[in-house]
Scaffold this motif. Structure first.
Motif, short mmCIF file in Angstrom:
data_model
loop_
_atom_site.label_atom_id
_atom_site.label_comp_id
_atom_site.label_asym_id
_atom_site.label_seq_id
_atom_site.Cartn_x
_atom_site.Cartn_y
_atom_site.Cartn_z
N ARG A 32 0.83 -1.20 0.00
CA ARG A 32 0.00 0.00 0.00
C ARG A 32 0.87 1.25 0.00
O ARG A 32 1.72 1.43 0.87
CB ARG A 32 -0.92 0.02 1.23
N GLN A 33 0.62 2.12 -0.98
CA GLN A 33 1.25 3.44 -1.08
C GLN A 33 2.77 3.36 -0.91
O GLN A 33 3.38 4.22 -0.28
CB GLN A 33 0.64 4.40 -0.04
N THR A 59 6.42 3.92 -1.68
CA THR A 59 7.22 4.90 -2.38
C THR A 59 8.67 4.76 -1.94
O THR A 59 8.95 4.59 -0.74
CB THR A 59 6.72 6.33 -2.09
N ASN A 102 4.03 5.30 -5.08
CA ASN A 102 2.64 4.98 -4.74
C ASN A 102 2.17 3.64 -5.32
O ASN A 102 1.13 3.56 -5.98
CB ASN A 102 1.72 6.12 -5.20
N ASP A 161 0.41 0.21 -5.22
CA ASP A 161 -0.67 -0.50 -4.51
C ASP A 161 -0.90 -1.83 -5.22
O ASP A 161 -1.21 -1.85 -6.41
CB ASP A 161 -1.96 0.31 -4.51
N GLY A 171 5.23 3.84 3.08
CA GLY A 171 4.18 2.93 2.69
C GLY A 171 4.27 1.63 3.47
O GLY A 171 5.13 1.46 4.34
#
Length: 256
Positions: free
Chosen positions: A9-10, A12, A27, A29, A64
């Protein structure tokens, strides 16, 4: 119905130096089901290998969340097997000793599991051979057996067949699918080869150029065994190619 094995998730990732910041992943996902085979494809430098290292717990400098089996990935562990492009076998150890690693072959349970792995990767008769006596494909089979011996929840493969000739590469793809069907291990497979990605995967994740972002996630709804020359295969190959070639500014418009 299978449950989620891996959740990203997210995610980076940037590399920082004294003079600059290089953005590698942006980002990301992604959810991966237990037993699913995911191919990850994209141009050189898009962060494919970095993504695998983060999932493996080899790179923790990111933002993330990465969760495996519901647990945050905080370090390397036996739950995550990693196969590199180079087999990285110990040249002074035999095949069976390379597979066993730090475990003792005098332990009957270890001996049995090593024998099972050797049979699974079809290396019976080479138990006491040394890496210098093996072909490239055979060496990679030893590396895969070594990773599978630890019963990983996910097997991460970073272009493991990239250095092999075309015939051996095709054969190793078949071997890997046999192993996957037998063990039901969740797999993330990085490749530059569109045909390889489509041939192996349940879904193909297409990454954009740096910073790496997901451009498309393409389901490969083809039964196994797959025929590379069939019209359905070629149609999906064209879809993946189209996603790779889609201009960056149109990324958010591309959905599969």
């Amino acid at each position: 119905m299978s449950s989620v094995a891996l959740t990203i998730r997210q995610l980076t990732k940037s590399f920082r130096s004294n003079e600059s910041i290089t953005h590698v992943l942006d980002n990301i996902d992604l959810s991966v089901q237990e037993g699913e085979f995911i191919s990850i494809i994209g141009p050189s430098g898009c962060g494919k290998s970095t993504l695998l290292k983060i999932v493996a717990g080899l790179d923790l400098e990111h933002t993330g969340s990465v969760r495996l089996g519901g647990r945050e990935v905080e370090r390397p562990s036996k739950e995550k097997g990693f196969i590199f492009q180079e087999h990285r076998l110990f040249p002074w150890l035999t095949v069976e000793r390379n597979i066993a690693g730090e475990l003792s072959l005098k332990d009957s349970q270890v001996r049995r599991k090593v024998d099972e792995m050797i049979a699974l990767v079809k290396l019976q008769g080479f138990e006491r051979a040394y890496p210098k006596q093996l072909s490239g494909g055979m060496s990679q089979r030893v590396a895969i057996a070594r990773a599978l011996l630890r019963n990983p929840e996910v097997l991460l493969l970073d272009e493991p067949f990239g250095a092999l000739d075309a015939f051996t590469r095709s054969h190793m793809q078949e071997v890997l699918l046999d192993i996957w069907r037998h063990n039901k291990t969740t797999m993330l497979f990085v490749t530059h080869d569109i045909d390889e990605a489509v041939f192996l995967a349940d879904r193909v994740v297409v990454l954009d150029a740096r910073p790496g972002r997901i451009k498309a996630i393409i389901p490969i709804d083809l039964p196994h065994p797959r025929k590379r020359t069939g019209p359905s295969f070629q149609e999906l190959r064209t879809v993946v190619l189209g996603a790779l070639e889609k201009p960056e500014e149109s990324r958010n418009d591309y959905e599969i």
